[in-house]
Design a protein around this motif. Structure first.
Motif, PDB file in Angstrom:
ATOM      1  N   GLU A  21      73.109  -4.699  73.654  1.00  0.00           N
ATOM      2  CA  GLU A  21      74.161  -3.921  72.996  1.00  0.00           C
ATOM      3  C   GLU A  21      73.666  -3.229  71.732  1.00  0.00           C
ATOM      4  OE1 GLU A  21      78.242  -5.675  72.784  1.00  0.00           O
ATOM      5  OE2 GLU A  21      77.254  -7.412  73.678  1.00  0.00           O
ATOM      6  N   VAL A  22      72.640  -3.774  71.118  1.00  0.00           N
ATOM      7  CA  VAL A  22      72.181  -3.232  69.829  1.00  0.00           C
ATOM      8  C   VAL A  22      70.765  -2.688  69.893  1.00  0.00           C
ATOM      9  CG1 VAL A  22      73.700  -4.770  68.515  1.00  0.00           C
ATOM     10  CG2 VAL A  22      71.365  -5.495  69.047  1.00  0.00           C
ATOM     11  N   GLY A  23      70.106  -2.838  71.033  1.00  0.00           N
ATOM     12  CA  GLY A  23      68.697  -2.466  71.126  1.00  0.00           C
ATOM     13  C   GLY A  23      68.429  -1.003  70.846  1.00  0.00           C
ATOM     14  N   ALA A  65      66.328   0.630  67.630  1.00  0.00           N
ATOM     15  CA  ALA A  65      65.154   1.490  67.798  1.00  0.00           C
ATOM     16  C   ALA A  65      65.294   2.785  67.010  1.00  0.00           C
ATOM     17  CB  ALA A  65      64.951   1.787  69.280  1.00  0.00           C
ATOM     18  N   ILE A  66      66.506   3.332  66.956  1.00  0.00           N
ATOM     19  CA  ILE A  66      66.751   4.569  66.208  1.00  0.00           C
ATOM     20  C   ILE A  66      66.503   4.347  64.719  1.00  0.00           C
ATOM     21  CG2 ILE A  66      68.534   6.195  65.482  1.00  0.00           C
ATOM     22  CD1 ILE A  66      69.750   5.882  68.295  1.00  0.00           C
ATOM     23  N   ILE A  67      67.029   3.253  64.201  1.00  0.00           N
ATOM     24  CA  ILE A  67      66.867   2.946  62.772  1.00  0.00           C
ATOM     25  C   ILE A  67      65.397   2.718  62.435  1.00  0.00           C
ATOM     26  CG2 ILE A  67      67.402   1.241  60.983  1.00  0.00           C
ATOM     27  CD1 ILE A  67      70.110   0.873  62.513  1.00  0.00           C
ATOM     28  N   ALA A  68      64.705   1.986  63.294  1.00  0.00           N
ATOM     29  CA  ALA A  68      63.280   1.738  63.071  1.00  0.00           C
ATOM     30  C   ALA A  68      62.492   3.042  63.152  1.00  0.00           C
ATOM     31  CB  ALA A  68      62.765   0.735  64.091  1.00  0.00           C
ATOM     32  N   GLY A  69      62.904   3.916  64.060  1.00  0.00           N
ATOM     33  CA  GLY A  69      62.211   5.183  64.219  1.00  0.00           C
ATOM     34  C   GLY A  69      62.338   6.097  63.014  1.00  0.00           C
ATOM     35  N   LYS A  70      63.416   5.978  62.261  1.00  0.00           N
ATOM     36  CA  LYS A  70      63.630   6.802  61.077  1.00  0.00           C
ATOM     37  C   LYS A  70      62.924   6.259  59.843  1.00  0.00           C
ATOM     38  CE  LYS A  70      68.165   8.599  62.469  1.00  0.00           C
ATOM     39  NZ  LYS A  70      69.626   8.619  62.139  1.00  0.00           N
ATOM     40  N   ALA A  76      59.049  -7.092  59.033  1.00  0.00           N
ATOM     41  CA  ALA A  76      60.093  -7.267  60.044  1.00  0.00           C
ATOM     42  C   ALA A  76      59.552  -6.986  61.448  1.00  0.00           C
ATOM     43  CB  ALA A  76      61.264  -6.342  59.743  1.00  0.00           C
ATOM     44  N   THR A  77      59.903  -7.866  62.391  1.00  0.00           N
ATOM     45  CA  THR A  77      59.487  -7.724  63.785  1.00  0.00           C
ATOM     46  C   THR A  77      60.622  -7.115  64.603  1.00  0.00           C
ATOM     47  OG1 THR A  77      60.329  -9.890  64.447  1.00  0.00           O
ATOM     48  CG2 THR A  77      58.094  -9.810  63.519  1.00  0.00           C
ATOM     49  N   PRO A  78      60.338  -6.659  65.831  1.00  0.00           N
ATOM     50  CA  PRO A  78      61.419  -6.185  66.709  1.00  0.00           C
ATOM     51  C   PRO A  78      62.504  -7.233  66.924  1.00  0.00           C
ATOM     52  CG  PRO A  78      59.297  -5.475  67.560  1.00  0.00           C
ATOM     53  CD  PRO A  78      59.002  -6.390  66.413  1.00  0.00           C
ATOM     54  N   GLU A  79      62.108  -8.486  67.043  1.00  0.00           N
ATOM     55  CA  GLU A  79      63.100  -9.556  67.196  1.00  0.00           C
ATOM     56  C   GLU A  79      63.981  -9.656  65.951  1.00  0.00           C
ATOM     57  OE1 GLU A  79      63.391 -14.425  67.849  1.00  0.00           O
ATOM     58  OE2 GLU A  79      61.424 -13.440  67.753  1.00  0.00           O
ATOM     59  N   ASP A  80      63.375  -9.520  64.768  1.00  0.00           N
ATOM     60  CA  ASP A  80      64.147  -9.530  63.521  1.00  0.00           C
ATOM     61  C   ASP A  80      65.167  -8.395  63.504  1.00  0.00           C
ATOM     62  OD1 ASP A  80      62.760 -11.717  62.438  1.00  0.00           O
ATOM     63  OD2 ASP A  80      61.198 -10.423  61.591  1.00  0.00           O
ATOM     64  N   MET A  81      64.755  -7.226  63.965  1.00  0.00           N
ATOM     65  CA  MET A  81      65.650  -6.066  64.003  1.00  0.00           C
ATOM     66  C   MET A  81      66.862  -6.330  64.892  1.00  0.00           C
ATOM     67  SD  MET A  81      65.003  -3.408  62.115  1.00  0.00           S
ATOM     68  CE  MET A  81      65.967  -2.174  62.996  1.00  0.00           C
ATOM     69  N   ILE A  82      66.623  -6.911  66.071  1.00  0.00           N
ATOM     70  CA  ILE A  82      67.720  -7.190  66.999  1.00  0.00           C
ATOM     71  C   ILE A  82      68.707  -8.169  66.379  1.00  0.00           C
ATOM     72  CG2 ILE A  82      68.295  -8.288  69.199  1.00  0.00           C
ATOM     73  CD1 ILE A  82      67.193  -5.508  69.542  1.00  0.00           C
TER      74      ILE A  82
END
Length: 411
Positions: free
Chosen positions: A183-185, A189-194, A201-207
């Motif tokens: 639901e949030v993936g 990704a958009i926020i990380a891309g900007k 922070a890892t991808p798991e942390d972002m989720i």
């Protein structure tokens, strides 16, 4: 813009002649506003959404004013041109208010000055309306170290018309468990891309951080909250993540969001937004240089819309979750804090943001500012720890707003 002039005149004066008697003043005001003359006996026809001034049209009106005082708008703004002993009556009324510890102002003399002051009072009135009736969520109770940042819910509701709503932290954790990674993936990704970069922070942390964001946003929508303050440290133990990113994104979307369950700071957010239309940065003073009148402020969450660029980091104290290291634009800023259990004292100072610093052992977003007022306030008479930084010079507007609400300025 319509001004309702609550008019006091002596029993000897016919109401029909009020306009003719004061035609010079009123016709000048009508170049800027729509003027409605309302006899004080008809006060009940006006609502709290009507902008009102008290018009002292003649002398001999003091007793009528006193009898109707409790129904008049606060602070009391007295308009008079001096005709028919009206200035004399205004002076007597003003001193009566002063003796009772109440604020008032007499508008008299140069029309440009009067119009300027009316506009200031109208702006304050609109800001008060913007605050009145708003609901602030307190998620998870204030952090234990905020020993001087409490607020009396009842008294602040009477003063400002706002409502603090206590929300258990479990409301967040329960919703968090119902939100899937999928639901949030995409948004993560958009926020990380900007971001300019992503360090700890890892991808798991972002989720995980995005699931917290979505859970809190659902609560805001359900409870009709315009602002929240979050005890983010409770989330570290319960979920292994922090609320830094969630608060940043909520501020981006216009839901005011502050850290640590700080009640006084989140109200300051609301006041700043009402007066300036801008969202502030909530921060700790971490270094004070009295010689240069400079301060370094820092915190781990800031609205990305305030930044020129941002880096995704971990939360400084816990080294977990996702926080924001924002790069803010240099230029004019204003430092603000409203405090006290009744939210009846404040500090405000304009200044300049000189640079974004990058100290290692400090919260992630860091700015060095030079104040226009003495920085030793923070060492002599601070209103707690957290202070808000708003981009732009709004010292006069914020000072007028808090002063009009009988708040005491800390120096």
């Amino acid at each position: 813009m319509t001004i309702h002039l609550i008019t006091f005149s002596s029993a000897l004066q016919k109401q029909t002649s009020i306009y003719k008697m004061h035609e010079v003043l009123l016709s000048e005001l009508e170049k800027f506003y729509t003027i409605e003359i309302v006899d004080y006996k008809d006060l009940y026809t006006l609502t709290e959404d009507d902008f009102k001034l008290v018009f002292i049209a003649t002398g001999g009106t003091e007793k009528y004013f006193v009898r109707n005082f409790e129904f008049l708008p606060q602070p009391v703004i007295l308009l008079t041109n001096g005709m028919q002993n009206s200035l004399s009556a205004s002076l007597e009324i003003s001193y009566w208010l002063q003796c009772k510890g109440l604020k008032s102002e007499i508008l008299h003399g140069d029309i440009k000055t009067i119009v300027h002051r009316i506009q200031i009072h109208y702006n304050n009135f609109e800001a008060q309306k913007a605050i009145r009736g708003k609901r602030i969520g307190v998620i998870g109770t204030p952090c234990s170290w905020l020993i001087a940042s409490s607020v009396d819910y009842l008294l602040t509701k009477r003063r400002w018309g706002i409502e603090f709503l206590n929300i258990p932290i479990e409301n967040v954790t329960n919703r968090y468990e119902l939100i899937s990674d999928d639901e949030v993936g995409e948004q993560a990704a958009i926020i990380a891309g900007k971001a300019l970069a992503c360090r700890e922070a890892t991808p798991e942390d972002m989720i995980k951080a995005m699931r917290v964001y979505k859970a809190i946003k659902q609560i805001c929508e359900k409870e009709k909250l315009v602002a929240i303050t979050l005890n983010c440290y409770k989330l570290i133990n319960l979920l292994g993540t922090t609320g830094c990113l969630a608060l940043s994104l909520l501020n981006d979307e216009g839901i005011l969001a502050g850290c640590e369950g700080d009640l006084q700071s989140i109200f300051t957010f609301l006041a700043i937004k009402a007066v300036t239309g801008n969202t502030p940065f909530m921060a700790n003073p971490i270094q004070i240089n009295l010689k240069n009148n400079e301060i370094v402020f820092a915190h781990c969450s800031v609205s990305t819309k305030l930044t020129e660029q941002y880096i995704l980091r971990s939360h400084f104290e816990s080294n977990t979750g996702v926080s924001i290291q924002g790069i803010l634009p240099t230029g004019d800023i204003t430092i603000v804090k409203c405090g006290g259990e009744c939210l009846d004292e404040y500090f405000v100072s304009s200044g300049r943001l000189l640079e974004n610093t990058n100290y290692v052992n400090v919260c992630r977003t860091q700015i060095r500012v030079k104040l226009d007022n003495p920085a030793d306030y923070f060492l002599r008479n601070p209103i707690g720890n957290h202070h808000m930084v708003v981009l732009g010079n709004y010292e006069k507007q914020l000072d007028a707003f808090f002063a009009s609400n009988n708040c005491k300025r800390a120096e």
